[in-house]
Design a protein around this motif. Structure first.
Motif, PDB file in Angstrom:
ATOM      1  N   LEU A  91       0.671  -1.062   0.072  1.00 13.29           N
ATOM      2  CA  LEU A  91       0.178  -0.349  -0.302  1.00 13.29           C
ATOM      3  C   LEU A  91       1.309   1.066   0.580  1.00 13.29           C
ATOM      4  N   SER A  92       2.142   1.489   0.692  1.00 13.50           N
ATOM      5  CA  SER A  92       3.099   2.618   0.712  1.00 13.50           C
ATOM      6  C   SER A  92       3.175   2.444   0.049  1.00 13.50           C
ATOM      7  N   GLN A  93       4.484   1.686  -1.158  1.00 17.28           N
ATOM      8  CA  GLN A  93       4.995   1.417  -2.367  1.00 17.28           C
ATOM      9  C   GLN A  93       4.013   2.519  -3.249  1.00 17.28           C
ATOM     10  N   THR A  94       2.094   1.956  -2.675  1.00 14.50           N
ATOM     11  CA  THR A  94       1.807   2.320  -4.357  1.00 14.50           C
ATOM     12  C   THR A  94       1.158   3.847  -3.857  1.00 14.50           C
ATOM     13  N   GLU A  95       1.350   4.153  -2.839  1.00 20.22           N
ATOM     14  CA  GLU A  95       0.092   5.623  -2.389  1.00 20.22           C
ATOM     15  C   GLU A  95       1.948   6.544  -3.296  1.00 20.22           C
ATOM     16  N   LYS A  96       2.978   5.769  -3.254  1.00 20.11           N
ATOM     17  CA  LYS A  96       4.440   6.463  -3.178  1.00 20.11           C
ATOM     18  C   LYS A  96       4.574   7.005  -5.002  1.00 20.11           C
ATOM     19  N   LYS A  97       4.434   5.971  -4.707  1.00 17.49           N
ATOM     20  CA  LYS A  97       4.914   5.648  -6.625  1.00 17.49           C
ATOM     21  C   LYS A  97       3.880   6.424  -7.857  1.00 17.49           C
ATOM     22  N   TRP A  98       2.320   5.999  -7.187  1.00 20.90           N
ATOM     23  CA  TRP A  98       1.380   6.646  -7.727  1.00 20.90           C
ATOM     24  C   TRP A  98       1.384   8.397  -8.122  1.00 20.90           C
ATOM     25  N   GLU A  99       1.869   8.523  -6.254  1.00 21.98           N
ATOM     26  CA  GLU A  99       2.237  10.475  -6.283  1.00 21.98           C
ATOM     27  C   GLU A  99       3.503  10.847  -7.115  1.00 21.98           C
ATOM     28  N   SER A 119      -4.791   8.640 -16.624  1.00 20.93           N
ATOM     29  CA  SER A 119      -5.012   7.903 -15.808  1.00 20.93           C
ATOM     30  C   SER A 119      -4.882   6.275 -15.892  1.00 20.93           C
ATOM     31  N   PHE A 120      -5.124   5.852 -17.097  1.00 18.31           N
ATOM     32  CA  PHE A 120      -4.893   4.417 -17.946  1.00 18.31           C
ATOM     33  C   PHE A 120      -3.544   4.276 -17.485  1.00 18.31           C
ATOM     34  N   LYS A 121      -2.807   5.420 -18.696  1.00 18.12           N
ATOM     35  CA  LYS A 121      -1.479   5.164 -18.348  1.00 18.12           C
ATOM     36  C   LYS A 121      -0.554   4.927 -17.233  1.00 18.12           C
ATOM     37  N   LYS A 122      -1.246   6.136 -16.102  1.00 14.90           N
ATOM     38  CA  LYS A 122      -0.673   5.957 -14.834  1.00 14.90           C
ATOM     39  C   LYS A 122      -0.983   4.713 -14.011  1.00 14.90           C
ATOM     40  N   LYS A 123      -2.073   3.660 -13.986  1.00 15.17           N
ATOM     41  CA  LYS A 123      -2.403   2.697 -13.294  1.00 15.17           C
ATOM     42  C   LYS A 123      -1.329   2.321 -14.037  1.00 15.17           C
ATOM     43  N   TYR A 124      -1.311   1.587 -15.747  1.00 12.50           N
ATOM     44  CA  TYR A 124      -0.431   0.917 -16.274  1.00 12.50           C
ATOM     45  C   TYR A 124       0.914   0.675 -15.438  1.00 12.50           C
ATOM     46  N   LYS A 125       1.193   2.751 -15.503  1.00 12.66           N
ATOM     47  CA  LYS A 125       2.398   2.863 -15.097  1.00 12.66           C
ATOM     48  C   LYS A 125       3.037   2.109 -13.826  1.00 12.66           C
ATOM     49  N   VAL A 126       2.288   2.337 -12.719  1.00  9.99           N
ATOM     50  CA  VAL A 126       2.885   2.008 -11.531  1.00  9.99           C
ATOM     51  C   VAL A 126       2.117   0.661 -11.087  1.00  9.99           C
ATOM     52  N   THR A 127       1.259   0.025 -12.068  1.00 15.50           N
ATOM     53  CA  THR A 127       0.911  -1.869 -11.926  1.00 15.50           C
ATOM     54  C   THR A 127       2.387  -1.993 -12.233  1.00 15.50           C
ATOM     55  N   GLN A 128       2.750  -1.890 -13.480  1.00 10.94           N
ATOM     56  CA  GLN A 128       3.719  -2.084 -13.502  1.00 10.94           C
ATOM     57  C   GLN A 128       5.266  -2.102 -13.009  1.00 10.94           C
ATOM     58  N   TYR A 129       5.856  -1.414 -11.975  1.00  9.42           N
ATOM     59  CA  TYR A 129       6.516  -1.102 -11.172  1.00  9.42           C
ATOM     60  C   TYR A 129       6.237  -1.816 -10.302  1.00  9.42           C
ATOM     61  N   LEU A 130       4.664  -2.126  -9.771  1.00  5.28           N
ATOM     62  CA  LEU A 130       4.932  -2.808  -8.433  1.00  5.28           C
ATOM     63  C   LEU A 130       5.266  -4.384  -8.643  1.00  5.28           C
ATOM     64  N   MET A 131       5.303  -4.471 -10.023  1.00  6.99           N
ATOM     65  CA  MET A 131       4.924  -6.211 -10.658  1.00  6.99           C
ATOM     66  C   MET A 131       6.284  -6.378 -10.778  1.00  6.99           C
ATOM     67  N   ASN A 132       7.402  -5.473 -10.866  1.00  2.00           N
ATOM     68  CA  ASN A 132       8.530  -5.470 -11.126  1.00  2.00           C
ATOM     69  C   ASN A 132      10.009  -5.880  -9.812  1.00  2.00           C
ATOM     70  N   LYS A 133       8.651  -5.109  -8.727  1.00  2.96           N
ATOM     71  CA  LYS A 133       9.417  -5.769  -7.634  1.00  2.96           C
ATOM     72  C   LYS A 133       8.619  -6.553  -6.717  1.00  2.96           C
ATOM     73  N   GLY A 134       8.135  -7.768  -7.476  1.00  2.00           N
ATOM     74  CA  GLY A 134       7.730  -8.494  -7.339  1.00  2.00           C
ATOM     75  C   GLY A 134       6.819  -8.560  -6.633  1.00  2.00           C
ATOM     76  N   PHE A 135       5.272  -7.715  -6.263  1.00  6.01           N
ATOM     77  CA  PHE A 135       3.754  -7.950  -6.491  1.00  6.01           C
ATOM     78  C   PHE A 135       2.783  -8.925  -6.662  1.00  6.01           C
ATOM     79  N   GLU A 136       1.999  -9.190  -6.807  1.00  2.25           N
ATOM     80  CA  GLU A 136       1.452 -10.310  -7.348  1.00  2.25           C
ATOM     81  C   GLU A 136       0.242  -9.659  -7.710  1.00  2.25           C
ATOM     82  N   MET A 137      -0.380  -9.960  -9.049  1.00  3.23           N
ATOM     83  CA  MET A 137      -0.975  -9.291  -9.847  1.00  3.23           C
ATOM     84  C   MET A 137      -1.998  -9.005  -9.158  1.00  3.23           C
ATOM     85  N   ASP A 138      -3.083  -9.747  -8.276  1.00  4.84           N
ATOM     86  CA  ASP A 138      -4.122  -9.630  -8.119  1.00  4.84           C
ATOM     87  C   ASP A 138      -4.105  -8.088  -7.086  1.00  4.84           C
TER      88      ASP A 138
END
Length: 171
Positions: A122-130, A137-156
């Protein structure tokens, strides 16, 4: 003279160890930080010790409890999660690369508290979102999702946290 003692150059031009010195030097190497056989094998290869001689030294280090793969997997998972904020998938992949068994990887991942894991995501998501500068918004969501996936968090989990963040912001 360096702290690694007497050296003689090997064929790659790097300094090498005698088999007698290797065990002593590796006990210090392992005492400083938990190591796995894969890391020791690499260090020995770098110092000109290969194959049967390397395996004999590793077996001796295991026997003397300088090397313990379960202890290593647990420490690795704890450290990478707490310090680098890696997710379970990244930790699993890195441990597999180091030739740690699936059973020991599972034991290592038990070191990560589920609540702390979710809070970190949650904190990593908030920080990256900011910090993500994207008006679409679609591209932003994609970029944040990719970042978190690269850090190894589960897609769901990533999807759940991002959706929650977006719905909180729209209220």
């Amino acid at each position: 003279m360096s702290s690694w003692g007497k050296y003689k150059p090997n064929e790659s031009g790097k300094n090498s160890w005698s088999q007698e010195d290797a065990f002593e030097k590796l006990t210090t190497f392992c005492a400083y930080q938990d190591r796995c056989p894969w890391e020791i094998r690499r260090k020995l290869y770098e110092k000109g010790i290969k194959d049967e001689a390397a395996e004999k030294i590793i077996a001796e280090l295991v026997e003397e409890e300088f090397v313990n793969e379960e202890r290593y997997a647990r420490a690795f998972a704890r450290g990478k999660f707490r310090l680098k904020k890696w997710g379970r998938n990244r930790i699993r992949m890195e441990l597999k690369m180091r030739e740690i068994s699936e059973e020991l990887i599972r034991k290592g991942l038990t070191e990560i508290d589920a609540e702390e894991y979710y809070d970190t995501l949650l904190s990593q998501t908030e920080k990256k979102w900011e910090t993500t500068r994207e008006s679409d918004s679609f591209k932003k969501k994609y970029k944040v999702t990719q970042y978190l996936m690269n850090k190894g968090f589960e897609m769901d989990l990533v999807k759940e946290v991002i959706e929650g963040l977006i719905s909180d912001q729209s209220q």
